[in-house]
Design a protein around this motif. Sequence first.
Motif, PDB file in Angstrom:
ATOM      1  N   MET A  97      51.028  55.313  37.433  1.00  0.00           N
ATOM      2  CA  MET A  97      51.059  53.867  37.252  1.00  0.00           C
ATOM      3  C   MET A  97      49.627  53.336  37.133  1.00  0.00           C
ATOM      4  SD  MET A  97      52.943  51.136  39.676  1.00  0.00           S
ATOM      5  CE  MET A  97      52.837  49.423  39.341  1.00  0.00           C
ATOM      6  N   THR A  98      49.405  52.434  36.201  1.00  0.00           N
ATOM      7  CA  THR A  98      48.096  51.830  35.979  1.00  0.00           C
ATOM      8  C   THR A  98      47.792  50.826  37.089  1.00  0.00           C
ATOM      9  OG1 THR A  98      48.487  52.009  33.606  1.00  0.00           O
ATOM     10  CG2 THR A  98      46.732  50.535  34.303  1.00  0.00           C
ATOM     11  N   PRO A  99      46.587  50.891  37.702  1.00  0.00           N
ATOM     12  CA  PRO A  99      46.260  49.906  38.736  1.00  0.00           C
ATOM     13  C   PRO A  99      46.217  48.497  38.135  1.00  0.00           C
ATOM     14  CG  PRO A  99      44.410  51.415  38.359  1.00  0.00           C
ATOM     15  CD  PRO A  99      45.520  51.838  37.470  1.00  0.00           C
ATOM     16  N   ARG A 100      46.688  47.519  38.913  1.00  0.00           N
ATOM     17  CA  ARG A 100      46.734  46.137  38.432  1.00  0.00           C
ATOM     18  C   ARG A 100      45.439  45.413  38.786  1.00  0.00           C
ATOM     19  NH1 ARG A 100      51.401  43.895  36.866  1.00  0.00           N
ATOM     20  NH2 ARG A 100      51.106  41.972  38.025  1.00  0.00           N
ATOM     21  N   ILE A 101      44.878  44.763  37.789  1.00  0.00           N
ATOM     22  CA  ILE A 101      43.629  44.028  37.915  1.00  0.00           C
ATOM     23  C   ILE A 101      43.960  42.546  38.101  1.00  0.00           C
ATOM     24  CG2 ILE A 101      41.480  43.424  36.708  1.00  0.00           C
ATOM     25  CD1 ILE A 101      41.779  46.435  37.407  1.00  0.00           C
ATOM     26  N   SER A 102      43.167  41.857  38.894  1.00  0.00           N
ATOM     27  CA  SER A 102      43.347  40.414  39.055  1.00  0.00           C
ATOM     28  C   SER A 102      43.104  39.709  37.726  1.00  0.00           C
ATOM     29  CB  SER A 102      42.378  39.873  40.105  1.00  0.00           C
ATOM     30  OG  SER A 102      42.421  38.463  40.124  1.00  0.00           O
ATOM     31  N   HIS A 103      43.923  38.738  37.427  1.00  0.00           N
ATOM     32  CA  HIS A 103      43.730  37.947  36.215  1.00  0.00           C
ATOM     33  C   HIS A 103      42.863  36.712  36.478  1.00  0.00           C
ATOM     34  CE1 HIS A 103      47.101  36.151  38.289  1.00  0.00           C
ATOM     35  NE2 HIS A 103      47.075  35.101  37.497  1.00  0.00           N
ATOM     36  N   ALA A 104      42.445  36.500  37.726  1.00  0.00           N
ATOM     37  CA  ALA A 104      41.626  35.334  38.078  1.00  0.00           C
ATOM     38  C   ALA A 104      40.287  35.304  37.321  1.00  0.00           C
ATOM     39  CB  ALA A 104      41.408  35.267  39.580  1.00  0.00           C
ATOM     40  N   PRO A 105      39.556  36.433  37.171  1.00  0.00           N
ATOM     41  CA  PRO A 105      38.303  36.370  36.402  1.00  0.00           C
ATOM     42  C   PRO A 105      38.523  35.974  34.935  1.00  0.00           C
ATOM     43  CG  PRO A 105      38.307  38.315  37.793  1.00  0.00           C
ATOM     44  CD  PRO A 105      39.699  37.737  37.844  1.00  0.00           C
ATOM     45  N   TYR A 106      39.615  36.433  34.338  1.00  0.00           N
ATOM     46  CA  TYR A 106      39.924  36.049  32.961  1.00  0.00           C
ATOM     47  C   TYR A 106      40.199  34.550  32.884  1.00  0.00           C
ATOM     48  CZ  TYR A 106      42.514  35.455  28.610  1.00  0.00           C
ATOM     49  OH  TYR A 106      42.945  35.003  27.387  1.00  0.00           O
ATOM     50  N   THR A 107      40.993  34.048  33.822  1.00  0.00           N
ATOM     51  CA  THR A 107      41.293  32.617  33.848  1.00  0.00           C
ATOM     52  C   THR A 107      40.014  31.807  34.041  1.00  0.00           C
ATOM     53  OG1 THR A 107      43.508  33.052  34.710  1.00  0.00           O
ATOM     54  CG2 THR A 107      42.634  30.829  35.019  1.00  0.00           C
ATOM     55  N   ALA A 108      39.118  32.282  34.909  1.00  0.00           N
ATOM     56  CA  ALA A 108      37.844  31.594  35.128  1.00  0.00           C
ATOM     57  C   ALA A 108      37.002  31.573  33.848  1.00  0.00           C
ATOM     58  CB  ALA A 108      37.081  32.247  36.270  1.00  0.00           C
ATOM     59  N   ALA A 109      37.017  32.665  33.095  1.00  0.00           N
ATOM     60  CA  ALA A 109      36.271  32.718  31.831  1.00  0.00           C
ATOM     61  C   ALA A 109      36.852  31.724  30.825  1.00  0.00           C
ATOM     62  CB  ALA A 109      36.285  34.136  31.263  1.00  0.00           C
ATOM     63  N   VAL A 110      38.168  31.609  30.781  1.00  0.00           N
ATOM     64  CA  VAL A 110      38.805  30.631  29.894  1.00  0.00           C
ATOM     65  C   VAL A 110      38.444  29.214  30.351  1.00  0.00           C
ATOM     66  CG1 VAL A 110      41.019  29.681  29.111  1.00  0.00           C
ATOM     67  CG2 VAL A 110      40.660  32.163  29.155  1.00  0.00           C
ATOM     68  N   GLN A 111      38.453  28.988  31.650  1.00  0.00           N
ATOM     69  CA  GLN A 111      38.092  27.675  32.183  1.00  0.00           C
ATOM     70  C   GLN A 111      36.662  27.305  31.758  1.00  0.00           C
ATOM     71  OE1 GLN A 111      38.258  27.374  36.454  1.00  0.00           O
ATOM     72  NE2 GLN A 111      37.686  25.220  36.458  1.00  0.00           N
ATOM     73  N   ARG A 112      35.713  28.249  31.890  1.00  0.00           N
ATOM     74  CA  ARG A 112      34.324  27.989  31.473  1.00  0.00           C
ATOM     75  C   ARG A 112      34.253  27.662  29.982  1.00  0.00           C
ATOM     76  NH1 ARG A 112      33.550  32.194  34.986  1.00  0.00           N
ATOM     77  NH2 ARG A 112      33.369  33.741  33.328  1.00  0.00           N
ATOM     78  N   ALA A 113      35.012  28.393  29.168  1.00  0.00           N
ATOM     79  CA  ALA A 113      35.013  28.138  27.716  1.00  0.00           C
ATOM     80  C   ALA A 113      35.602  26.763  27.404  1.00  0.00           C
ATOM     81  CB  ALA A 113      35.788  29.237  26.990  1.00  0.00           C
ATOM     82  N   LEU A 114      36.639  26.379  28.139  1.00  0.00           N
ATOM     83  CA  LEU A 114      37.227  25.047  27.943  1.00  0.00           C
ATOM     84  C   LEU A 114      36.210  23.962  28.285  1.00  0.00           C
ATOM     85  CD1 LEU A 114      40.784  25.655  29.422  1.00  0.00           C
ATOM     86  CD2 LEU A 114      40.264  25.078  27.038  1.00  0.00           C
ATOM     87  N   VAL A 115      35.519  24.129  29.407  1.00  0.00           N
ATOM     88  CA  VAL A 115      34.500  23.148  29.817  1.00  0.00           C
ATOM     89  C   VAL A 115      33.392  23.088  28.767  1.00  0.00           C
ATOM     90  CG1 VAL A 115      32.691  22.665  31.523  1.00  0.00           C
ATOM     91  CG2 VAL A 115      35.001  23.290  32.285  1.00  0.00           C
ATOM     92  N   ASP A 116      32.930  24.247  28.309  1.00  0.00           N
ATOM     93  CA  ASP A 116      31.877  24.295  27.289  1.00  0.00           C
ATOM     94  C   ASP A 116      32.299  23.581  26.006  1.00  0.00           C
ATOM     95  OD1 ASP A 116      30.293  25.711  29.047  1.00  0.00           O
ATOM     96  OD2 ASP A 116      30.582  27.660  28.042  1.00  0.00           O
ATOM     97  N   ALA A 117      33.598  23.616  25.705  1.00  0.00           N
ATOM     98  CA  ALA A 117      34.124  22.974  24.489  1.00  0.00           C
ATOM     99  C   ALA A 117      34.463  21.500  24.719  1.00  0.00           C
ATOM    100  CB  ALA A 117      35.366  23.732  24.006  1.00  0.00           C
ATOM    101  N   GLY A 118      34.242  21.014  25.947  1.00  0.00           N
ATOM    102  CA  GLY A 118      34.503  19.606  26.233  1.00  0.00           C
ATOM    103  C   GLY A 118      35.927  19.301  26.652  1.00  0.00           C
ATOM    104  N   HIS A 119      36.691  20.330  26.984  1.00  0.00           N
ATOM    105  CA  HIS A 119      38.083  20.157  27.423  1.00  0.00           C
ATOM    106  C   HIS A 119      38.155  20.509  28.907  1.00  0.00           C
ATOM    107  CE1 HIS A 119      38.719  20.046  23.149  1.00  0.00           C
ATOM    108  NE2 HIS A 119      38.419  21.324  23.025  1.00  0.00           N
TER     109      HIS A 119
END
Length: 132
Positions: free
Chosen positions: A1-23
Amino acid sequence: MTPRISHAPYTAAVQRALVDAGHVPELVRTVEEQTGLRRSLVRVGRLRLLWEEEKGWSAAVGAGESWRCPHGVVAPPEQVADWVGRVLAGDRFARGVEHGQIRDSELEEALTAYVDPLWLAGPPPETDPAWT
C-alpha cells in the motif's frame, strides 16, 4: 500500500497562488473524512471551491452553477488560481469536465511535490557552511 501524504501543503500552495492572483480566500479547510477521503474546502467571495482526491477541483455558486477545473486532480496552484479567476469572471469555457481517478501512487507522488521537508528549507548542502 502506498503511504498517504497530507494534502494540506498542496492546499496551502493553492491558497498562496489565489492570494497572488488577487483572489483572497475567506475560508480554507483541509479535511480527512472518516472514510479516509481527503478534501479541501476554500471560499473566495461567493465561490465555493472543493478539492477531492478522487475528482480534483470543483467550484459552485449557490445551488445551480458548478464548474470543474480542467487541469487535473492535483493541478498546479497557478493554474487553479487562473481557473478561479476565469470562473469569477463568468467565462463559460471554464466549465471543465470531471477527471477520472488517478492511481494512488500517482496521487501521492503529486502531493509529495508540495511537501517541503525541514531539511530542504535552508540553503543547499553544497553551499551551506554548516555542511562543509
